[in-house]
Design a protein around this motif. Structure first.
Motif, PDB file in Angstrom:
ATOM      1  N   GLU A 100       0.834  -1.199   0.000  1.00 45.32           N
ATOM      2  CA  GLU A 100       0.000   0.000   0.000  1.00 45.32           C
ATOM      3  C   GLU A 100       0.871   1.252   0.000  1.00 45.32           C
ATOM      4  O   GLU A 100       2.091   1.172   0.121  1.00 45.32           O
ATOM      5  N   GLY A 101       0.223   2.425  -0.112  1.00 46.07           N
ATOM      6  CA  GLY A 101       0.955   3.680  -0.073  1.00 46.07           C
ATOM      7  C   GLY A 101       2.034   3.708  -1.129  1.00 46.07           C
ATOM      8  O   GLY A 101       1.834   3.272  -2.267  1.00 46.07           O
ATOM      9  N   ASP A 102       3.208   4.236  -0.753  1.00 47.84           N
ATOM     10  CA  ASP A 102       4.326   4.254  -1.691  1.00 47.84           C
ATOM     11  C   ASP A 102       5.043   2.902  -1.682  1.00 47.84           C
ATOM     12  O   ASP A 102       5.215   2.273  -2.727  1.00 47.84           O
ATOM     13  N   ASP A 130       4.592   0.592   1.422  1.00 55.84           N
ATOM     14  CA  ASP A 130       4.212   0.058   2.730  1.00 55.84           C
ATOM     15  C   ASP A 130       3.697  -1.373   2.580  1.00 55.84           C
ATOM     16  O   ASP A 130       2.931  -1.665   1.660  1.00 55.84           O
ATOM     17  N   ARG A 179       1.447  -4.283   4.229  1.00 48.52           N
ATOM     18  CA  ARG A 179       0.440  -4.660   5.222  1.00 48.52           C
ATOM     19  C   ARG A 179       0.473  -6.170   5.361  1.00 48.52           C
ATOM     20  O   ARG A 179       0.303  -6.900   4.390  1.00 48.52           O
ATOM     21  N   VAL A 196       1.279  -2.716   9.623  1.00 50.43           N
ATOM     22  CA  VAL A 196       1.698  -2.019   8.413  1.00 50.43           C
ATOM     23  C   VAL A 196       3.115  -1.516   8.627  1.00 50.43           C
ATOM     24  O   VAL A 196       3.385  -0.744   9.562  1.00 50.43           O
ATOM     25  N   LEU A 197       4.044  -1.942   7.763  1.00 49.00           N
ATOM     26  CA  LEU A 197       5.449  -1.588   7.894  1.00 49.00           C
ATOM     27  C   LEU A 197       5.853  -0.709   6.713  1.00 49.00           C
ATOM     28  O   LEU A 197       5.746  -1.126   5.555  1.00 49.00           O
ATOM     29  N   PRO A 198       6.323   0.516   6.957  1.00 54.34           N
ATOM     30  CA  PRO A 198       6.711   1.425   5.873  1.00 54.34           C
ATOM     31  C   PRO A 198       8.167   1.215   5.448  1.00 54.34           C
ATOM     32  O   PRO A 198       9.039   0.909   6.272  1.00 54.34           O
ATOM     33  N   PHE A 199       8.418   1.401   4.147  1.00 57.70           N
ATOM     34  CA  PHE A 199       9.773   1.240   3.614  1.00 57.70           C
ATOM     35  C   PHE A 199      10.071   2.335   2.589  1.00 57.70           C
ATOM     36  O   PHE A 199       9.159   2.908   1.990  1.00 57.70           O
TER      37      PHE A 199
END
Length: 295
Positions: A199-201, A203, A205, A211-214
């Motif tokens: 998800e997002g740029d 991320d 899930r 949810v882990l952002p990278f």
């Protein structure tokens, strides 16, 4: 009668054609217009073109090639090829038919990605396969590596050079105890929970709701030739750790005399620089085969 018919007009095919054009040979380029890196906005790691839009690199290369009077460019797809050395026939989807002394297959490959929702939509933008091409721009941030098969372990081993790595086995890869220990020693965090979506740029899930952002994600895609023409012609194929490719000898000739292959469809690993180099070598060898046909 063309000296060479190139099927596939991306970087490798054009690099090969350039060698023949400069030898004042007649070259027909048949291109369907589907570059593998069409999803990427920038191309890195290519000396002299670092950071440029790959579409601009391609456009300028085509213009340079078109300046040679022996080159003809056809926007079409080759659907059938038959014949033998010095007497090949190629038919296109548009119904045209051409004859040529040699054929070069430079069709490129198609990436087969893990079936994770949201992954394919970010391919080439925030999801990558080559750290040498896209790792530097992540500024040593958090990097997620998504397992797709056995090669993914080696990808996870390498990527700590570019940032803080989390390796997602995603229930697709079972690590041996020594492999897991090797990753831990390299500072890699191993996450075994299944991935629900990207998800997002960039991320991830997880199935448990986290949810882990990278900064960016990497996965080792499986590749296959983008066009079936090599198979229908009967060219021998070979399997690599990255996927299926056309088998060639040192001169880039396939198992069919007079039919050559270069670029991603005929070598691994893959990058724009390597494709151009492979194409240039194939072009020189093709020209030699026209000069000394019995060698």
């Amino acid at each position: 009668m063309q000296d060479l018919i190139v099927i596939g007009g991306s970087y490798a095919g054009m690099a090969a054609a350039l060698q023949l054009a400069r030898a004042r040979r007649k070259v027909l380029m048949i291109d369907a217009g589907q570059r593998r890196n069409r999803f990427a906005g920038h191309s890195y790691g290519f000396l002299g073109q670092d950071g440029r839009d790959p579409a601009q690199i391609w456009t300028e290369a085509r213009a340079q090639l078109a300046a040679y009077p022996g080159v003809t460019w056809l926007q079409d797809s080759a659907t059938h090829a038959s014949g033998a050395k010095d007497a090949f026939t190629v038919t296109t989807a548009g119904g045209a038919e051409f004859t040529g002394r040699r054929i070069l297959l430079a069709t490129g490959v198609t990436d087969e990605l893990p079936p994770i929702p949201g992954l394919a939509e970010r391919w080439g933008r925030s999801v990558f396969h080559c750290p040498y091409c896209h790792g530097y721009e992540l500024n040593q941030g958090r990097i997620g590596v998504i397992a797709a098969g056995p090669m993914s372990f080696h990808q996870a081993q390498l990527l700590p050079e570019w940032g803080d790595v989390t390796f997602f086995t995603d229930e697709k890869l079972t690590l041996a105890p020594d492999q897991r220990q090797d990753l831990v020693q390299r500072g890699v965090t191993v996450e075994d929970t299944a991935i629900a979506a990207v998800e997002g740029d960039a991320d991830i899930r997880l199935a448990d709701g986290r949810v882990l952002p990278f900064a960016g994600l990497f996965t080792a895609s499986r590749t296959r030739p983008s066009d079936p023409i090599a198979g229908t012609m009967g060219c021998a194929m070979t399997e690599t750790g990255m996927g299926s490719q056309i088998r060639t000898d040192e001169a880039k000739q396939t198992s069919i005399p007079g039919v050559y292959a270069c670029g991603d469809v005929a070598r691994a690993p893959h990058s724009l620089s390597l494709a151009v180099g492979d194409g240039a070598w194939a072009g020189a060898q093709l020209h030699r085969s026209l000069v000394w046909p019995d060698d």
